[in-house]
Design an enzyme around this catalytic site. Structure first.
Site, mmCIF file in Angstrom:
data_model
loop_
_atom_site.group_PDB
_atom_site.id
_atom_site.type_symbol
_atom_site.label_atom_id
_atom_site.label_comp_id
_atom_site.label_asym_id
_atom_site.label_seq_id
_atom_site.Cartn_x
_atom_site.Cartn_y
_atom_site.Cartn_z
ATOM 1 N N TYR A 102 0.847 -1.185 0.000
ATOM 2 C CA TYR A 102 0.000 0.000 0.000
ATOM 3 C C TYR A 102 0.885 1.238 0.000
ATOM 4 O O TYR A 102 2.026 1.181 -0.429
ATOM 5 C CB TYR A 102 -0.996 -0.040 1.172
ATOM 6 C CG TYR A 102 -2.165 0.858 0.889
ATOM 7 C CD1 TYR A 102 -2.977 0.622 -0.223
ATOM 8 C CD2 TYR A 102 -2.429 1.964 1.669
ATOM 9 C CE1 TYR A 102 -4.024 1.467 -0.534
ATOM 10 C CE2 TYR A 102 -3.482 2.821 1.370
ATOM 11 C CZ TYR A 102 -4.272 2.568 0.262
ATOM 12 O OH TYR A 102 -5.296 3.404 -0.045
ATOM 13 N N ARG B 130 -8.769 10.679 -8.524
ATOM 14 C CA ARG B 130 -7.922 11.355 -7.535
ATOM 15 C C ARG B 130 -7.182 10.294 -6.729
ATOM 16 O O ARG B 130 -7.498 10.035 -5.583
ATOM 17 C CB ARG B 130 -8.773 12.238 -6.617
ATOM 18 C CG ARG B 130 -7.967 13.188 -5.754
ATOM 19 C CD ARG B 130 -8.756 13.634 -4.542
ATOM 20 N NE ARG B 130 -9.134 12.519 -3.688
ATOM 21 C CZ ARG B 130 -8.348 11.970 -2.761
ATOM 22 N NH1 ARG B 130 -7.114 12.408 -2.587
ATOM 23 N NH2 ARG B 130 -8.783 10.970 -2.012
ATOM 24 N N LYS C 195 -6.246 -2.029 -1.002
ATOM 25 C CA LYS C 195 -7.146 -1.875 0.145
ATOM 26 C C LYS C 195 -7.729 -3.218 0.574
ATOM 27 O O LYS C 195 -7.808 -3.525 1.771
ATOM 28 C CB LYS C 195 -8.289 -0.915 -0.206
ATOM 29 C CG LYS C 195 -7.886 0.534 -0.299
ATOM 30 C CD LYS C 195 -7.895 1.210 1.072
ATOM 31 C CE LYS C 195 -7.614 2.697 0.944
ATOM 32 N NZ LYS C 195 -7.596 3.391 2.226
ATOM 33 N N GLU D 14 -13.526 4.904 -3.108
ATOM 34 C CA GLU D 14 -12.096 5.155 -2.895
ATOM 35 C C GLU D 14 -11.541 6.068 -3.980
ATOM 36 O O GLU D 14 -11.676 5.789 -5.183
ATOM 37 C CB GLU D 14 -11.338 3.826 -2.899
ATOM 38 C CG GLU D 14 -9.932 3.917 -2.355
ATOM 39 C CD GLU D 14 -9.893 4.225 -0.869
ATOM 40 O OE1 GLU D 14 -8.987 4.970 -0.445
ATOM 41 O OE2 GLU D 14 -10.758 3.712 -0.121
ATOM 42 N N ASP D 15 -10.920 7.162 -3.558
ATOM 43 C CA ASP D 15 -10.182 8.056 -4.450
ATOM 44 C C ASP D 15 -11.022 8.602 -5.598
ATOM 45 O O ASP D 15 -10.556 8.701 -6.739
ATOM 46 C CB ASP D 15 -8.922 7.363 -4.975
ATOM 47 C CG ASP D 15 -7.846 7.280 -3.898
ATOM 48 O OD1 ASP D 15 -8.044 7.867 -2.831
ATOM 49 O OD2 ASP D 15 -6.816 6.616 -4.115
ATOM 50 N N ASP E 175 -13.671 5.994 2.473
ATOM 51 C CA ASP E 175 -12.500 5.951 3.342
ATOM 52 C C ASP E 175 -11.765 7.282 3.363
ATOM 53 O O ASP E 175 -11.200 7.671 4.386
ATOM 54 C CB ASP E 175 -11.561 4.832 2.887
ATOM 55 C CG ASP E 175 -10.445 4.568 3.883
ATOM 56 O OD1 ASP E 175 -10.750 4.523 5.093
ATOM 57 O OD2 ASP E 175 -9.286 4.411 3.466
ATOM 58 N N ASP E 176 -11.778 8.004 2.231
ATOM 59 C CA ASP E 176 -11.075 9.280 2.170
ATOM 60 C C ASP E 176 -11.739 10.313 3.075
ATOM 61 O O ASP E 176 -11.068 11.149 3.684
ATOM 62 C CB ASP E 176 -11.042 9.798 0.730
ATOM 63 C CG ASP E 176 -10.410 8.797 -0.215
ATOM 64 O OD1 ASP E 176 -9.253 8.427 0.023
ATOM 65 O OD2 ASP E 176 -11.083 8.361 -1.168
ATOM 66 N N ASN F 224 -0.610 11.718 1.190
ATOM 67 C CA ASN F 224 0.103 10.570 0.629
ATOM 68 C C ASN F 224 0.339 10.780 -0.861
ATOM 69 O O ASN F 224 -0.401 11.512 -1.508
ATOM 70 C CB ASN F 224 -0.736 9.299 0.823
ATOM 71 C CG ASN F 224 -0.778 8.838 2.263
ATOM 72 O OD1 ASN F 224 0.237 8.783 2.925
ATOM 73 N ND2 ASN F 224 -1.975 8.528 2.751
#
Length: 623
Positions: free
Chosen positions: A171, A224, A242, A314-315, A337-338, A479
């Site tokens: 990850y 993203r 993930k 996610e993203d 999660d973000d 990150n």
């Protein structure tokens, strides 16, 4: 008697019948252990062996692959003859040299393996030795992905037993580079790729996946990826990574996890011109076209997998992430999660840090650099917990929290031009154009970076924080490592060793004036695996904010005085499965309390029940 040995026929009598045994499961999860027996007479075999029907010295070409020209269509048939060869190519059941002598006889593995028998621990030792020889992180990543595709249990045993060493490999930060170069390193397709080409057929695409009992889906549209921007279809590395952590850290079965990429194109010109790019070569779909595709996907998932499948966004880019979460949170079991996972893990770190600096959440002042998904998500959860502790209206609690975006401090005079998710954070204050001026004006006790822009916590900013705080709390959360707002060494050096520091990606310990500082890592991996497990074991049908607070509380409780003495505000990852079990028990308990759990009756001891449900990667013995 006639026997069949892979590609050659051996006749042992003219009057016998040919018996071809097909064993295995075909599609994973279907027809396991089935044997199909086809019998042929000696005369039929001779007909099959006729030169007109064979190619290359007696090898039957029944389906015409070898005789076909390149422009002719052939059927990709695969036949598994009771030789065990297919078993060695099945990642879920392959044990490589760990097959016992008895298993080698029973499953037709004689001759297909060297004579040595090696236990799983010895295999792990060998592979860790090999991985440590690689000097380039991406090489380690590729080696781990190859292992996951060939020997699933060994992959997860390595990851669980060496989590602190291998987590940065599978990850962040390495997964960021892997996504950037995904087209070049692409070897085995993992998960489902759903593109605009599948409009109207998404349910059919989901049914192409061999597993039927799916509990967690991680889905991205790649717009993203971490702090790296639009990587299109190559964002698949994120859902794959993930879900590896869902299994390794949270104990969900690998077969219950499904990574998905929604490919609506990319606006990344470099990828569009890359000959190795694996996605649609078009600009991103937007507006109604995008919304219709996502809605079809969400409906198809619910129809195919039911009410209780967790869909983790996610993203996604800010403008889609908030809208999707708001739209589907009342009809599906969804989690971003973000926004929510990051908020939960950061809140846990702040709660733990307050034991070092003193005071309550309401007695501190917060300044964020970055007002996107992560920044506003963290801010809202802090305000929610502050409101819960003080019984004050959440609107009042928000006034303790300030955000800086690309145009400066978010203030009420900018309200008309702000995106909807930023408006609650527009407070009365004169305009401030940069972070340093905002720090000097607001005088925060806690500085949080979620900007995705590296080196924005400059020496002046950190020194300013240290000038009016004895122990400034500095969280550089972006990150991967290259995008972190500052490094651990910079934070400790510029604050003269007084900062309480944590980051999104890992940093090595820092020595300053003879003292060793161990930086914490505010990694979402602390939260989402245990959070997901809690939803699954309780049969939750919706996610509630109180569940996120329960997860934060459980994580903060795992930080001991020994950890504080080392400057840590998060527990070490070495005990992550125990931490995940605790988080899952807290989340499940809250689900039952809120009436959102469907798995009845409620287990008496949720902690023990969570641990009993967790997947273990030890090899199984075969009949």
């Amino acid at each position: 008697m006639l026997s069949l040995n892979r590609s050659s026929f051996v006749l042992r009598g003219a009057a016998t019948r040919l018996v071809v045994v097909r064993c295995g499961s075909g599609r994973r999860g279907e027809g396991k252990g089935r044997r199909v027996v086809m019998e042929s007479t000696h005369e039929e075999v001779e007909a099959l062996m006729d030169p007109k029907n064979t190619v290359g010295g007696g090898v039957e070409d029944t389906y015409g692959e070898d005789r076909a020209t390149e422009d002719q269509l052939v059927t990709p048939w695969t036949v598994s003859v009771a030789s065990g060869y297919s078993l060695l190519r099945d990642p879920r059941h392959n044990k490589e040299l760990a097959f016992t002598e008895k298993e080698r006889d029973a499953h037709y593995l004689r001759g297909l393996l060297p004579p040595a028998v090696a236990c799983q621990d010895l295999q792990e030792k060998k592979l860790m030795h090999i991985l440590r020889q690689y000097k380039v992180p991406l090489q380690r990543y590729m080696a781990m992905m190859d292992l996951q595709e060939s020997n699933e249990r060994l992959f997860y045993k390595l990851l669980i037993d060496n989590v602190e060493e291998l987590l940065p490999v599978v990850y962040t930060p390495t997964v960021g580079e892997a996504c950037q170069k995904y087209g070049c390193i692409f070897r085995h397709p993992q998960g489902l790729f759903i593109s605009l080409k599948e409009r109207g057929k998404i349910l059919e695409v989901l049914r192409n996946w061999p597993e039927r009992s799916i509990q967690v889906i991680v889905v991205t549209d790649g717009e993203r990826i971490l702090g790296l921007g639009d990587l299109g279809c190559q964002g698949m590395g994120i859902p794959v990574g993930k879900l590896s952590l869902y299994t390794a850290l949270g104990g969900l079965r690998p077969s219950a996890c499904l990574p998905i990429t929604i490919d609506v194109g990319t606006n990344n010109e470099q990828l569009l011109n890359d000959e190795f790019y694996i996605g649609l070569r078009q600009r991103r779909a937007t507006g109604q076209e995008y919304a219709d595709l996502l809605h079809e996907f969400m409906c198809a998932v619910k129809q195919n997998y039911g009410e209780k499948v967790l869909i983790q966004f996610e993203d996604f880019a800010n403008h889609n992430a908030f809208d999707l979460l708001a739209k589907y949170t009342k009809t599906h079991l969804v989690f971003n999660d973000d926004i929510q996972g990051t908020a939960s893990v950061v809140l846990a770190g702040i709660v733990a840090a307050l034991k070092l600096v003193g005071g309550t959440l309401a007695e501190h002042t917060y300044l964020f650099l970055g007002a996107g998904e992560a920044g506003t998500g963290i801010a809202e959860l802090i305000a929610l917990e502050m409101s819960r502790q003080t019984n004050a209206p959440i609107e009042e609690c928000r006034k303790k929290i300030w955000l800086v975006d690309s145009k400066g401090l978010i203030v009420s005079s900018r309200k008309e031009s702000l995106q909807h998710f930023k408006k609650p954070w527009a407070h009365e204050h004169e305009p401030v154009n940069n972070l340093l001026s905002a720090v000097q004006a607001i005088k925060p006790t806690i500085l949080i970076g979620t900007s995705g822009v590296g080196r924005t916590f400059t020496k002046d900013v950190v020194e300013a924080m240290a000038s009016f705080n004895q122990k400034p709390i500095i969280l550089a959360l972006s990150n991967p490592t290259s995008q972190s707002e500052c490094t651990a060494e910079e934070a400790y050096t510029w604050s003269k060793g007084r900062a309480i520091f944590a980051s999104g990606s890992p940093f090595d310990p820092v020595e300053y004036e003879g003292k060793i500082f161990v930086p914490g890592q505010a990694n979402n991996a602390y939260i989402f695996p245990g959070f997901g497990l809690g939803l699954v074991i309780s049969g939750a049908i919706r996610v509630h904010d109180d569940m996120l607070l329960a997860a934060s509380e459980a994580l903060a409780q795992q930080v001991t005085q020994e950890h504080f003495d080392r400057g840590l505000i998060y527990p070490p990852f070495t005990n992550i499965r125990k931490i995940s079990a605790k988080i899952s028990a807290n989340v499940a308990s809250k689900a039952y309390e809120l009436g959102l759990a469907s798995r009845l009756p409620r287990p008496e001891n949720l902690m023990k029940y969570a641990e009993s449900c967790m997947y273990t990667p030890l090899y199984r013995s075969y009949r």
